[in-house]
Design an enzyme around this catalytic site. Structure first.
Site, short mmCIF file in Angstrom:
data_model
loop_
_atom_site.label_atom_id
_atom_site.label_comp_id
_atom_site.label_asym_id
_atom_site.label_seq_id
_atom_site.Cartn_x
_atom_site.Cartn_y
_atom_site.Cartn_z
N GLU A 48 6.20 9.59 8.68
CA GLU A 48 5.42 8.43 8.28
C GLU A 48 5.77 8.12 6.82
OE1 GLU A 48 0.59 7.44 7.92
OE2 GLU A 48 1.30 9.46 8.41
N ASP A 59 -6.78 6.48 1.39
CA ASP A 59 -6.13 7.58 0.68
C ASP A 59 -7.07 8.24 -0.32
OD1 ASP A 59 -3.71 7.25 1.99
OD2 ASP A 59 -3.02 5.74 0.57
#
Length: 260
Positions: A48, A59
């Site tokens: 990824e 995140d």
């Protein structure tokens, strides 16, 4: 769907697949390539690659800091896509692009998907692409034979799980807890039950990310998940132990598939 066939073939050889993560441009492209080579040499199945964004809502602090550092260097989306093209032509691994929907919106959704297909990407992961409002992204990806990975959580009820399965493609990215990337997840029976429910009700390949810290976590997922996703921990290992440490870490992960 190309990636679905690839995953099916790989699953015949392994108890669980491994997907790893890199933020493109952090700390630089040369370092990214060395890490990808390490992934390849250690039998990683999917990679990824994250195109940096200014507000990466999924995140945690490790990746947020890295995103900002890359953006401050002036690296553009086009630079990231050129890098991905070079990696996809060099390493026979299934590459996926991870980013946020504003990137696709600014680039042009169809143009972005077309470019991903052109450079050899197998699919995209866009955590903030809502199923109901981003149908053009999901539908066009399917038309072009690229996976548009949808997200499920323990809070997705049966109706929502079916929508996630019907609209997304490739596989389902299962987030086992609240919060953002980085902190450890306790893969207890409640979380494993949730993953099994998602797999049973959707009939789809299930990839589990967020909080996988080591081989013991991956081992816990065998028989429940199809793919284990490791992101923040890889960056932490790199920053504290370097490439040699990453090599040791990944060799430990690979042993999970060999243990009886």
């Amino acid at each position: 769907m190309r990636i679905e066939k690839q995953i099916e073939a790989m699953r015949k050889e392994k108890k669980i697949l491994l997907m790893t993560h890199q933020i493109i441009g952090y700390p630089d492209f040369a370092a990214n390539e060395k890490v990808i080579e390490c992934f390849y040499n250690n039998g990683v199945d999917l990679i990824e690659l994250q195109i940096p964004f200014s507000d990466p809502i999924a995140d945690g602090p490790v990746f947020t800091k890295s995103n900002q550092a890359v953006l401050e260097k002036g690296i553009k989306v086009s630079d990231c896509l050129k890098f991905i093209e070079r990696m996809a032509s060099k390493y026979p691994i299934s590459f996926l692009v991870m980013t946020y929907y504003n990137i696709l919106y600014q680039y042009g959704v169809e143009a972005f998907i077309d470019r991903c297909k052109e450079i050899g990407v197998q699919g995209t992961i866009v955590p903030d692409a809502p199923l109901d409002e981003a149908r053009a992204y999901y539908d066009y990806s399917r038309q072009q034979g690229l996976a548009a990975v949808s997200i499920a959580t323990p809070y997705s009820d049966s109706k929502r799980l079916q929508e996630i399965a019907d609209i997304g493609s490739g596989f389902i990215y299962y987030v086992p807890r609240k919060g953002v990337t980085g902190s450890k997840t306790n893969f207890g029976s409640d979380i494993l039950d949730g993953i099994q429910k998602a797999k049973k009700e959707t009939g789809k390949t299930i990839a589990v990310g967020f909080g996988i810290q080591g081989p013991e976590d991956v081992a816990r997922l065998i028989g429940t998940a199809d793919i284990a996703i490791i992101g923040s921990k890889i960056q932490q290992v790199l920053e504290t132990e370097g490439l040699s440490g990453l090599d040791r870490f990944l060799r430990g992960m690979a042993r999970v598939n060999k243990e009886e």
